[in-house]
Design an enzyme around this catalytic site. Structure first.
Site, PDB file in Angstrom:
ATOM      1  N   LEU A  64      13.706  39.158 -32.392  1.00  0.00           N
ATOM      2  CA  LEU A  64      14.417  39.322 -33.658  1.00  0.00           C
ATOM      3  C   LEU A  64      15.807  38.694 -33.561  1.00  0.00           C
ATOM      4  CD1 LEU A  64      14.475  42.644 -35.698  1.00  0.00           C
ATOM      5  CD2 LEU A  64      16.130  40.812 -35.947  1.00  0.00           C
ATOM      6  N   GLU A  66      17.835  35.263 -35.589  1.00  0.00           N
ATOM      7  CA  GLU A  66      17.708  34.034 -36.366  1.00  0.00           C
ATOM      8  C   GLU A  66      18.349  32.853 -35.656  1.00  0.00           C
ATOM      9  OE1 GLU A  66      18.657  36.968 -37.538  1.00  0.00           O
ATOM     10  OE2 GLU A  66      16.913  37.494 -38.756  1.00  0.00           O
ATOM     11  N   PHE A  89      14.297  36.691 -44.820  1.00  0.00           N
ATOM     12  CA  PHE A  89      14.907  36.800 -46.154  1.00  0.00           C
ATOM     13  C   PHE A  89      16.189  35.960 -46.175  1.00  0.00           C
ATOM     14  CE2 PHE A  89      12.324  40.638 -46.324  1.00  0.00           C
ATOM     15  CZ  PHE A  89      11.909  40.678 -47.647  1.00  0.00           C
ATOM     16  N   ASP A  90      16.544  35.495 -47.377  1.00  0.00           N
ATOM     17  CA  ASP A  90      17.747  34.691 -47.580  1.00  0.00           C
ATOM     18  C   ASP A  90      18.987  35.248 -46.879  1.00  0.00           C
ATOM     19  OD1 ASP A  90      18.238  36.908 -49.557  1.00  0.00           O
ATOM     20  OD2 ASP A  90      16.762  35.799 -50.719  1.00  0.00           O
ATOM     21  N   HIS A 135      18.414  40.817 -49.742  1.00  0.00           N
ATOM     22  CA  HIS A 135      17.039  40.366 -49.929  1.00  0.00           C
ATOM     23  C   HIS A 135      16.853  39.587 -51.235  1.00  0.00           C
ATOM     24  CE1 HIS A 135      16.573  43.466 -46.897  1.00  0.00           C
ATOM     25  NE2 HIS A 135      15.319  43.139 -46.694  1.00  0.00           N
TER      26      HIS A 135
END
Lengths: 336, 357
Positions: A64, A66, A89-90, A135
């Site tokens: 986890l 990014e 998600f954005d 989100h």
């Protein structure tokens, strides 16, 4: 010559799934990676079934993080792979922002063209799904502002399929902003059996006219295209024929085609969910004003999100640009 | 031991209670029966509230809910070890921590209903707002701890993280900063086995308790389904922090009995046998059994707690339906402390003739 499969009606998310499957099947260097993309098939199921079909080595459930997803994708791309990253998600992309802007976007330039970093980053974005904080955001302008990246956003199943395949084939890094509110929106899809070549189709992803009209041009992309079409429908009832154009890409932007439309209508309203301030609409307004000042009957107007943190979901209908606000802007443009 | 030789932990196996408890818990326990009852009570209330919130989501009254089901001992046990000066920086599932700290859990419902993005005043119970971006609260928590130390404040910060969050670069930086600055921070990791569909072994090939070692943050693993053990370990870690030993880390080994959120379906990625094994180690049932074994609570106590839980659940629904969502003009008001020309201009369009643009 490509062999075409018969048309089928699929959701936008399912079209992306088919595009990923086609690319994974066509090229063993294509990898899919991200949080929960494997067994679960992603939180939106866009990667559903791919792990079973292509195996966990190629459809990779990552730790986890990014920055880790994008950073390791860069290394894999340098090694000759073509990674397709999913950011869940954005609002979760920002730990990866440094890798995207300082590494991914610059390596070709820094290496005088010697290095290619063909990384595709898929980001579900936008609101209208009643989600909790982080989100529902539309951060595309931050990436379009970064030289070295290509930024596209589909509004229908066919474009989603074509853009995904073209992005993976493209030697440049491409960020696909996927309108999550349209994942289940069905459309006709003709899936190509052959792969796009050298990113050409991405370069050819010129804007598309979704509705003809002579009174005003509505320019939109991704999740705002249906909103612009709804506004155009409402305006037609009042005798105002609005042309709706789907930009499809916001880096680069097909200014020639916008200019051609504006030459016919003399009025332009740009619609996007992202905040208007420093958004894609600001760039379009500036360029179109520069290019065809004397053809304009009114200033280019923008309809989008406010200069606010994305509000709680119960307020998003008031925050997001819906048909009413688009129609109000058109009336304002017509009143000049 | 080289990392390569370390056993790769899978999803935490049940039935390992007490096998790696820290020094404080290694001493013979002299249970404080009143304390055990208060643990049980807060765990049961958390459970009742959590079930009510899940039901509200199913009824369409909440957009989403992230259940704390199964993690009550880790949350309540640890939170009860905090002193009045201490601060909590939670992620988004710490309902039992909030309840134990005295934050009315009903104030969580606005966030999950889409009515607000916060819901409580962090200064009241010294509980920061929930953080939905995984791991993003860690660095601010360390900064807050540095501030407490600079001010000579006796408080410490407990930052709650999940197993998934330990993979975030920011969390690693938080460990670096905490150690470098000797910040009074306890990293409390609830390892519930799963980051949505991703098992803990994908995040770490060593025990998460060891995650801080190389950064200079000592850690220990504790049975996260044992509220007493969690309490003892947290109290001991906070005592070490207050004694000037620097930041500490605890891995509370527990299990997410429910889905990640109400949008999730765990049957797609985990075995029912595993869920059944952990259901047999339900922390609330264990806490009750412990009270009964010690003769520390009678039927009237359990009945009273159950009634309190039912009352909380009922009031949760009432509260939820009565929530007044924020208004967009308020969001404009809160965007900046001092006037901002653009915001003022956009706000004016909300009330403009012909509607907003």
């Amino acid at each position: 010559m490509s062999v075409l499969a018969p048309a089928a009606t699929v959701g936008l998310g399912q079209a992306i799934n088919q595009a990923l499957a086609a690319e994974l099947a066509a090229d063993r260097k294509v990898l899919v990676m991200g949080e929960d993309v494997g067994v679960l098939g992603g939180v939106f199921r866009v990667t559903g079934g791919l792990s079973e079909r292509f195996g966990p080595e190629r459809v990779r459930d990552t730790p986890l993080g990014e920055a880790g997803i994008v950073g390791t994708a860069i290394g894999l791309a340098l090694r000759g792979y073509r990674p397709v990253c999913e950011i869940q998600f954005d609002g979760f992309v920002f730990p990866a922002f440094s890798q995207i802007t300082t590494q991914l976007a610059k390596l070709r330039s820094r290496s005088r063209g010697r290095l290619a970093v063909p990384v595709t980053i898929r980001i579900p974005y936008g609101g209208r799904i009643g989600a909790v904080e982080h989100h529902s955001e539309s951060p595309e302008a931050l990436f379009a502002h970064t030289a070295g990246l290509r930024v596209v956003s589909p509004s229908n199943a066919q474009d989603a399929y074509d853009m995904t395949r073209a992005a993976i084939a493209c030697p440049d890094p491409v960020i696909i902003f996927e309108p999550k509110s349209l994942y289940w929106s069905k459309g006709e899809l003709v899936a190509g059996a052959e792969r796009a070549r050298d990113g050409d189709t991405l370069n050819q992803a010129r804007l598309a006219r979704r509705r003809p009209g002579a009174a005003v041009t509505l320019a939109a992309y991704g999740p705002s295209v249906p909103q612009a079409l709804a506004a155009a429908g409402q305006l037609a009832g009042e005798g105002v024929e609005a042309e709706v154009i789907d930009l499809r890409a916001i880096s680069p932007i097909d200014f020639d085609a916008i200019e051609r439309s504006v030459a016919q209508t003399g009025r332009l309203v740009v619609v996007h969910e992202a905040p208007v301030f420093f958004g894609a609409g600001a760039e379009i307004a500036a360029r179109i004003t520069e290019r065809c000042f004397y053809l304009l009957e009114a200033p280019v107007l923008r309809v989008g999100g406010y200069h606010l943190p994305y509000p709680p979901a119960l307020l998003e209908q008031a925050y997001l640009p819906g048909p009413e606000r688009v129609v109000a802007a058109v009336r304002q443009a017509l009143a000049f | 031991m080289p990392f390569a030789q370390a056993p790769a932990p899978t999803a935490p196996a049940p039935g390992r209670s007490g096998d790696r408890l820290g020094p404080a818990s290694a001493e013979p326990r002299r249970p404080d029966l009143g304390q055990l009852r208060s643990f049980y009570r807060d765990m049961a209330l958390t459970r009742a509230f959590d079930r009510a919130a899940t039901a509200l989501q199913r009824q369409g009254e909440l957009a989403l809910w992230a259940p704390s089901l199964g993690q009550e001992a880790a949350q309540v046990g640890s939170a009860h070890a905090l002193g009045p000066h201490d601060w909590v920086f939670p992620s988004y599932r710490e309902h039992g921590v909030l309840l134990s700290r005295g934050v009315d859990p009903r104030r969580l419902l606005g966030l999950f209903r889409g009515a607000d993005n916060g819901g409580w005043d962090p200064s009241e119970q010294r509980v920061h707002l929930y953080t939905l971006v995984v791991g993003a609260q860690a660095l601010p928590a360390v900064g807050y701890g540095i501030g407490l130390a600079l001010d000579g404040d006796p408080g410490a910060v407990v930052v709650y993280l999940g197993d998934g969050a330990t993979s975030q670069g920011e969390v690693c930086e938080a460990l670096v900063w905490a150690a470098s600055c000797a910040a009074p921070v306890l990293f409390l990791i609830q390892n519930n086995g799963w980051a949505i569909s991703t098992p803990t072994r994908t995040q770490a090939r060593v025990e998460l308790a060891r995650r801080g070692e190389g950064f200079g943050v000592p850690g220990e693993r504790v049975d996260g389904n044992d509220a007493e053990a969690c309490h003892a370990a947290t109290a001991a870690a906070l005592a070490r922090i207050r004694a000037g030993e620097g930041p500490q880390l605890i891995e509370a080994l527990t299990y997410r009995i429910g889905p990640h959120t109400t949008s999730d379906d765990p049957s797609r990625y985990r075995r029912p046998e595993e869920e059944a094994e952990w259901a047999a180690r339900d922390p609330l049932a264990l806490a009750r059994a412990r009270l009964e074994e010690l003769g520390a609570a009678d039927a009237a106590f359990f009945a009273e707690v159950e009634a309190a839980g039912e009352a909380l659940a009922a009031s949760a629904r009432e509260h939820c339906l009565g929530i007044k969502p924020e208004r967009l003009d308020q969001v404009f008001e809160w965007a900046y402390a001092t006037p901002h020309a653009l915001v003022a201009e956009e706000l004016a369009t909300l009330a403009a003739p012909g509607g907003p643009r």
